[in-house]
Each structure stands twice: as structure tokens, then as C-alpha cells.
Design a protein around this motif. Structure first.
Motif, PDB file in Angstrom:
ATOM      1  N   MET A   1     -15.815  13.253  11.565  1.00  0.00           N
ATOM      2  CA  MET A   1     -17.097  12.591  11.627  1.00  0.00           C
ATOM      3  C   MET A   1     -17.076  11.408  10.665  1.00  0.00           C
ATOM      4  N   PHE A   2     -17.592  10.287  11.095  1.00  0.00           N
ATOM      5  CA  PHE A   2     -17.654   9.086  10.273  1.00  0.00           C
ATOM      6  C   PHE A   2     -19.110   8.713  10.070  1.00  0.00           C
ATOM      7  N   ASP A   3     -19.451   8.329   8.860  1.00  0.00           N
ATOM      8  CA  ASP A   3     -20.790   7.828   8.552  1.00  0.00           C
ATOM      9  C   ASP A   3     -20.670   6.374   8.160  1.00  0.00           C
ATOM     10  N   GLU A   4     -21.466   5.544   8.755  1.00  0.00           N
ATOM     11  CA  GLU A   4     -21.509   4.137   8.398  1.00  0.00           C
ATOM     12  C   GLU A   4     -22.950   3.724   8.234  1.00  0.00           C
ATOM     13  N   VAL A   5     -23.168   2.741   7.389  1.00  0.00           N
ATOM     14  CA  VAL A   5     -24.515   2.269   7.095  1.00  0.00           C
ATOM     15  C   VAL A   5     -24.660   0.831   7.558  1.00  0.00           C
ATOM     16  N   ALA A   6     -25.668   0.576   8.352  1.00  0.00           N
ATOM     17  CA  ALA A   6     -26.067  -0.794   8.667  1.00  0.00           C
ATOM     18  C   ALA A   6     -27.054  -1.178   7.572  1.00  0.00           C
ATOM     19  N   LYS A   7     -26.665  -2.065   6.691  1.00  0.00           N
ATOM     20  CA  LYS A   7     -27.494  -2.399   5.543  1.00  0.00           C
ATOM     21  C   LYS A   7     -28.662  -3.282   5.974  1.00  0.00           C
ATOM     22  N   LEU A  57     -25.128   8.980  16.328  1.00  0.00           N
ATOM     23  CA  LEU A  57     -26.404   9.474  15.822  1.00  0.00           C
ATOM     24  C   LEU A  57     -26.963   8.412  14.875  1.00  0.00           C
ATOM     25  N   TRP A  58     -28.200   8.024  15.092  1.00  0.00           N
ATOM     26  CA  TRP A  58     -28.838   6.955  14.321  1.00  0.00           C
ATOM     27  C   TRP A  58     -29.928   7.568  13.445  1.00  0.00           C
ATOM     28  N   ARG A  59     -30.013   7.100  12.181  1.00  0.00           N
ATOM     29  CA  ARG A  59     -31.034   7.608  11.269  1.00  0.00           C
ATOM     30  C   ARG A  59     -31.414   6.510  10.278  1.00  0.00           C
ATOM     31  N   GLY A  82     -34.051  -1.361   3.291  1.00  0.00           N
ATOM     32  CA  GLY A  82     -33.784  -0.021   3.784  1.00  0.00           C
ATOM     33  C   GLY A  82     -32.385   0.003   4.366  1.00  0.00           C
ATOM     34  N   SER A  83     -32.059   1.066   5.048  1.00  0.00           N
ATOM     35  CA  SER A  83     -30.761   1.159   5.698  1.00  0.00           C
ATOM     36  C   SER A  83     -30.842   2.092   6.889  1.00  0.00           C
ATOM     37  N   VAL A  84     -29.995   1.832   7.852  1.00  0.00           N
ATOM     38  CA  VAL A  84     -29.854   2.681   9.021  1.00  0.00           C
ATOM     39  C   VAL A  84     -28.451   3.254   8.986  1.00  0.00           C
ATOM     40  N   VAL A  85     -28.340   4.568   9.067  1.00  0.00           N
ATOM     41  CA  VAL A  85     -27.040   5.242   9.061  1.00  0.00           C
ATOM     42  C   VAL A  85     -26.639   5.548  10.496  1.00  0.00           C
ATOM     43  N   VAL A  86     -25.429   5.179  10.850  1.00  0.00           N
ATOM     44  CA  VAL A  86     -24.877   5.462  12.169  1.00  0.00           C
ATOM     45  C   VAL A  86     -23.721   6.438  11.974  1.00  0.00           C
TER      46      VAL A  86
END
Length: 90
Positions: A1-7, A57-59, A82-86
Motif C-alpha cells: 500500500m502506498f500513501d501519497e499526499v496532494a499538498k 482511496l481519497w481522504r 490542507g491536504s488530500v491523501v491518496v
């Protein structure tokens, strides 16, 4: 599983920035309060290719600033940062 953040960071809205393991398109954009944007994402393998069918998965980490749907539609809700985590599984 990979977590990335759209800043997300702007003075007067919400910006979306590119991440590394999950490719996002558009790579950069700026949203104002009330504006929405469809962001397309894909899991990127070590050779730089897309992994077909990898679920994302978007959060939103700061849901009072920006919301995001399960399909990657981000909406600016208030001025701020804020940030969105993908998260991709594949």
C-alpha cells in the motif's frame, strides 16, 4: 500500500499538487472556495508505468478546508491550508 499526499496551500483557496507514487492529473491547480476539480490518479510502478485497475482511496486531512469524493473530486470549502491523501493498493 502506498500513501501519497496532494499538498494544498494557498492564500485564497485550495491548490492541488503532484505526488510521487500516485500520479495525479492535473499536476497542479488552484481552487477557490466553492470551486470543484476532478483529479485523476493512478498508481505508478518503479518503471514509471501506470498499474491498471489499482484502486485509489481519497481522504482530506483538513475536511473543513477541502473535501474530496471517492472518485477524486476535490472542493475548496474555506480559505486556508490542507491536504488530500491518496492511497493506492496494488
Amino acid at each position: 500500500m502506498f500513501d501519497e499526499v496532494a499538498k494544498l496551500a494557498t492564500a485564497r483557496g485550495v491548490a492541488v499538487a503532484h505526488s510521487e507514487l500516485v500520479g495525479l492529473a492535473p499536476a497542479a491547480a488552484r481552487l477557490t472556495t466553492g470551486e470543484s476539480l476532478q483529479v485523476d490518479g493512478a498508481l505508478i510502478d518503479q518503471q514509471g508505468g501506470q498499474v491498471p485497475g489499482a484502486p485509489l482511496l481519497w481522504r482530506s486531512r483538513v475536511p473543513e478546508i477541502a473535501s474530496v469524493t471517492d472518485s477524486g473530486v476535490i472542493t475548496g470549502l474555506a480559505e486556508g491550508q490542507g491536504s488530500v491523501v491518496v492511497t493506492a493498493q496494488g
